[in-house]
Design a protein around this motif. Structure first.
Motif, PDB file in Angstrom:
ATOM      1  N   PHE A   1       8.533  -4.916   0.995  1.00  9.49           N
ATOM      2  CA  PHE A   1       7.952  -3.706   0.448  1.00  9.49           C
ATOM      3  C   PHE A   1       7.217  -2.724   1.489  1.00  9.49           C
TER       4      PHE A   1
ATOM      5  N   LYS B   1       8.571  -1.555   4.281  1.00  8.88           N
ATOM      6  CA  LYS B   1       9.831  -0.812   4.617  1.00  8.88           C
ATOM      7  C   LYS B   1      10.475  -0.159   3.364  1.00  8.88           C
ATOM      8  N   LEU B   2      10.214  -0.696   2.119  1.00  6.60           N
ATOM      9  CA  LEU B   2      10.637   0.165   0.916  1.00  6.60           C
ATOM     10  C   LEU B   2       9.671   1.266   0.899  1.00  6.60           C
ATOM     11  N   TRP B   3       8.722   1.159   1.009  1.00  4.60           N
ATOM     12  CA  TRP B   3       7.698   2.384   0.805  1.00  4.60           C
ATOM     13  C   TRP B   3       7.850   3.186   1.874  1.00  4.60           C
TER      14      TRP B   3
ATOM     15  N   ALA C   1      10.641   3.915   3.307  1.00  7.62           N
ATOM     16  CA  ALA C   1      11.948   4.559   3.160  1.00  7.62           C
ATOM     17  C   ALA C   1      11.905   5.604   1.755  1.00  7.62           C
ATOM     18  N   THR C   2      10.599   5.319   1.114  1.00  7.61           N
ATOM     19  CA  THR C   2      10.580   6.315  -0.157  1.00  7.61           C
ATOM     20  C   THR C   2       9.530   7.717   0.387  1.00  7.61           C
TER      21      THR C   2
ATOM     22  N   PHE D   1       7.356  10.353  -0.409  1.00  2.47           N
ATOM     23  CA  PHE D   1       6.109  10.472  -1.046  1.00  2.47           C
ATOM     24  C   PHE D   1       5.448  11.852  -0.762  1.00  2.47           C
TER      25      PHE D   1
END
Lengths: 243, 260
Positions: A24, A26-28, A30-31, A33
């Motif tokens: 997660f 890594k997911l955040w 790549a997001t 914001f």
């Protein structure tokens, strides 16, 4: 020590916990914001919600096994209330797991996010997370006692668990949910149990801290009442039907 | 041919035994479907708030879930016995299978079927239908990649189970590493980079279950198909070699028992 025998299981839980936090993070990353602070706090949010879920032992399985095997009758002979015997045993395991996982999560999240929330916020968050875990235990005790009527409480637990993941905002805070789902979640206990403590680390203020605490006390009292009511019914039925 | 018939007979018996407990079968299948849908809802909420993850959209994630759940479902229903390999080795349960004049590995794989696997198969159909990936051109690839992913899962499960030949009671460890394989396969390629990507294409081959097939379908790349097929065959061959190498170390449990 009683919890020593669960070392292997704790290792398994810890490694799963770390893997989820890593994925997660890594997911955040790549997001997109609007500001970087959100990115960092999301990983802390997940660490709190996952910590609660992974620390709570499956007390309902224990109770169900006692009921199905008939062992409950022998345990009732002990000079201690069966319900409290089970709950106190479970709280011991919970506190051990909670402490170990928390000690793993804090440095790992600090490493992944590159920041660490102020100590008072961490303290307030983990305090409410601990209380939320205790309320989870009370609810799961009620589910376990249902085995007395249903023989197998597993399906009920599955519904409970899936609902807690969805309406508690396990992976993503409720702020991101569509309005109707968010409103529904607020009427259920799950939002107080997972999202409440998690939100403290996202944006802390003292008023919110007391709201979370109030919510936990309300749902804790409700769960305690429910567990006690189920237990009394179980005892009555045992007296009428025999063990 | 006779080995295949034997495997099919094992699978048939395993499935019949799970379906015979009808209520439990339906409940487990239903809750697995529900569980998969709940986890997918996370992505639905995610994409409601954010546009994409470096080119990956909700439809791509739905296809990813379709392939992963489909592969795991087929594995659980038809080849799920290998998940219990480490326990069988440790407790000496291979004795009953080893004496039969049939392929041991196929007997092990066909020896257990899991009801919840049907829930995964239904979920896969739902996710693939939702993804919009089902077209005449894509369909053969989707079926092929579900099968290759299933073989990769089964091979990985055999390798993990075979650890018990060397380190004894490895059930919890094997189970956990197996969980990692599935956990890492449920996320898009774009979040992994560098060493971790290499790790997911070699040691824990989650990439070949999840994101490599999706990228191949998206780019319609023939070399991608050959790459997946080649890896699957080599990986299955290695798993079989590791198992039979470990089997030389197997010592009987001297366990009296009976198995049909």
């Amino acid at each position: 020590m009683h919890n020593g025998k669960n070392r292997k299981e704790l290792f398994v839980r810890s490694s799963f916990f770390l893997a989820i936090l890593y994925i997660f993070s890594k997911l955040w990353q790549a997001t997109q914001f609007s500001d970087a602070a959100n990115q960092q706090s999301m990983i802390w949010y997940l660490s709190v919600t996952e910590l609660i879920v992974l620390s709570v032992p499956f007390i309902q399985v224990d109770i169900e096994n006692d009921i199905r095997s008939g062992d409950v009758v022998y345990q009732l002979l002990k000079p201690m209330n069966y319900l409290w015997l089970k709950i106190s045993d479970c709280i011991g395991s919970f506190l051990f797991r909670f402490t170990v996982l928390m000690l793993i999560a804090i440095p790992f999240c600090a490493y992944l996010s590159g920041s660490i929330p102020p100590l008072p916020i961490l303290f307030a968050t983990y305090l409410t997370a601990g209380i939320a875990g205790l309320v989870f235990i009370l609810f799961q005790t009620t589910i376990g006692l249902l085995a007395f009527k249903l023989q197998d409480s597993t399906p009920i637990f599955w519904v409970w668990q899936r609902c807690s993941f969805l309406f508690g905002g396990l992976l993503i805070p409720l702020d991101f949910y569509p309005a109707y789902l968010k409103t529904t979640a607020y009427f259920l206990p799950f939002a107080s149990l997972l999202y409440g403590p998690g939100r403290l680390i996202l944006s802390f203020n003292i008023e919110h801290f007391f709201i979370v605490l109030g919510g936990l006390l309300f749902w804790g009292s409700f769960a305690l009442f429910l567990a006690n009511w189920m237990y009394i019914r179980m005892l009555k039925a045992l007296k009428v039907n025999g063990g | 041919m006779s080995e295949l018939k034997n495997l099919l007979a094992h699978i048939k018996i395993s499935i019949q035994s799970t379906v015979s407990l009808r209520e439990s079968f339906l409940l487990q299948s239903f809750f697995m479907l529900l569980s998969n849908l709940v986890f997918f809802l996370f992505w639905w909420i995610y994409f409601d708030n954010f546009n994409s993850i470096k080119g990956w959209m909700l439809s791509d994630i739905a296809c990813l879930y379709g392939i992963v759940n489909g592969a795991y479902g087929v594995f659980s229903v038809f080849l799920g016995g290998s998940r219990y390999l480490s326990r069988m080795v440790f407790e000496g349960d291979l004795d009953m299978l080893i004496v039969k004049p049939k392929n041991l590995l196929l007997q092990i794989m066909g020896s257990k079927s899991t009801s919840s696997g049907w829930g995964d198969i239904v979920s896969a159909a739902v996710f693939l239908a939702f993804s919009g990936y089902i077209t005449i051109i894509n369909l053969p690839f989707l079926v092929l990649f579900i099968l290759t992913a299933c073989i990769v899962i089964a091979s990985f499960s055999i390798i993990m189970g075979s650890l018990a030949f060397w380190i004894g009671d490895s059930h919890a460890l094997s189970k956990q590493i197996f969980e990692f394989l599935l956990t890492f396969s449920n996320y898009p390629k774009s979040i992994y980079a560098g060493a971790i990507k290499v790790f997911l294409l070699t040691i824990i081959p989650s990439g070949f279950i999840g994101f490599v097939p999706i990228e191949t379908i998206k780019t319609q790349s023939l070399s991608g198909v050959l790459y997946i097929l080649g890896f699957t065959l080599v990986y299955a061959y290695c798993a079989s070699k590791i198992f039979y190498c470990g089997l030389r170390k197997y010592s009987s449990g001297n366990k009296p028992g009976f198995k049909v």
